[in-house]
Write an enzyme that holds these catalytic residues in place. Sequence first.
Site, short mmCIF file in Angstrom:
data_model
loop_
_atom_site.label_atom_id
_atom_site.label_comp_id
_atom_site.label_asym_id
_atom_site.label_seq_id
_atom_site.Cartn_x
_atom_site.Cartn_y
_atom_site.Cartn_z
N TYR A 139 0.87 -1.18 0.00
CA TYR A 139 0.00 0.00 0.00
C TYR A 139 0.91 1.23 0.00
O TYR A 139 1.58 1.50 1.00
CB TYR A 139 -0.88 -0.02 1.23
CG TYR A 139 -2.02 0.97 1.25
CD1 TYR A 139 -2.83 1.07 2.37
CD2 TYR A 139 -2.33 1.79 0.16
CE1 TYR A 139 -3.91 1.95 2.41
CE2 TYR A 139 -3.38 2.67 0.20
CZ TYR A 139 -4.18 2.73 1.32
OH TYR A 139 -5.25 3.60 1.35
N LYS A 164 -1.14 -1.13 -4.30
CA LYS A 164 -2.29 -0.22 -4.17
C LYS A 164 -1.77 1.19 -4.02
O LYS A 164 -0.96 1.48 -3.13
CB LYS A 164 -3.10 -0.61 -2.94
CG LYS A 164 -4.35 0.23 -2.67
CD LYS A 164 -5.11 -0.37 -1.49
CE LYS A 164 -6.46 0.24 -1.28
NZ LYS A 164 -6.41 1.48 -0.49
O1 LIG Z 1 -12.27 3.53 1.21
C1 LIG Z 1 -11.43 3.84 0.40
C2 LIG Z 1 -10.01 3.61 0.67
C3 LIG Z 1 -9.91 2.52 1.69
C4 LIG Z 1 -8.51 2.25 2.10
O2 LIG Z 1 -7.60 2.43 1.37
C5 LIG Z 1 -8.30 1.71 3.44
O3 LIG Z 1 -9.30 1.51 4.13
O4 LIG Z 1 -7.14 1.47 3.80
#
Ligand SMILES: O=CCCC(=O)C(=O)O
Length: 309
Positions: A139, A164
């Site tokens: 992420y 992501k």
């Molecule tokens: O809800 C949109 C983004 C969610 C996200 O990236 C997270 O919950 O970590």
Amino acid sequence: MGQSTGIAKGILGFPVAPFTETGRLDEQALFENIRFLVEGGLDAIYIACGSGEFQSLDRAEYEVMLDTAFEAVAGKVPIYTGVGGNLRTAVELAAVSAEKGAAGYLLLPPYLIHGEQEGLYQYAKEIFDNAPTLDAILYQRDNAVYSIDTVRRLTAYPQLKGIKDGIGNMELNICLTQEFKGRVDFLNGMPMAEVTMPAYLPLGITTYSSAISNYIPHISRLYYESLLAGDQSTLDDLYADVILPINRIRKQRKGYAVALIKAGMEIIGLSTRGYVRPPVVPVTKEHYKEMEQILAKALEKYPQKQKTP
Ligand SMILES: O=CCCC(=O)C(=O)O
């Protein structure tokens, strides 16, 4: 668990952590909300991530969130979990996720400290090594921005299945997709991904996390189908009526990436009150009223199709 063929594609659901007015996790509300998402057509459930107030959950609550998600999803779509924070805890959460049968995890940023790329590599490697059966999704967010070189080193691990984007650096996204498309899947994980999806499509990125799908999944689906079909007229209407008005509110206060979802869910009648845990603060009365007006118009113009019996 066999080696997967990649992360789930489509619209990704990120359930919130419903809390009661006394601050306790409301399992029944969570069950109902996740069931609502699955019935609303979400393609995967990402439990206990940012929208799920990962940073505020204790270990017991984290496990309750996962157990409730597995019960509510009932095998219909894959479940991914939030794993991150301090390294020892991250390793433990990955182990719990594997024990409970998760398809994989979203690797959330480490806690507090900004590390060198070597440190980010070691952080991810330690978790990969301790969760060999789970699909890992890096992420890109806050203090966890993995460089091209670091991602290249991490592709040595078959567990790495996805990246992501949570920062919106399009030069980095183009470099990453040019070099690693086919090796990993990419998804748009910006706080309100519907706003920026047209910039990600040319990179071959068609999967995104949808905050609004927590309360208007049918509109998120209409958006997605219009986007993929190139239906610009419908997209323009959705941007004007729903996406940009909600995004304007979301950007006004820190933590609204979570609090505004809970407000939207409460407005449409889901069993979630707007209770959040500090440092997240509830939506102001003014912003709540604006959301009520936006959603009232949206649901009138884009009614949920009645399910055929
Ligand atoms: O809800 C949109 C983004 C969610 C996200 O990236 C997270 O919950 O970590």
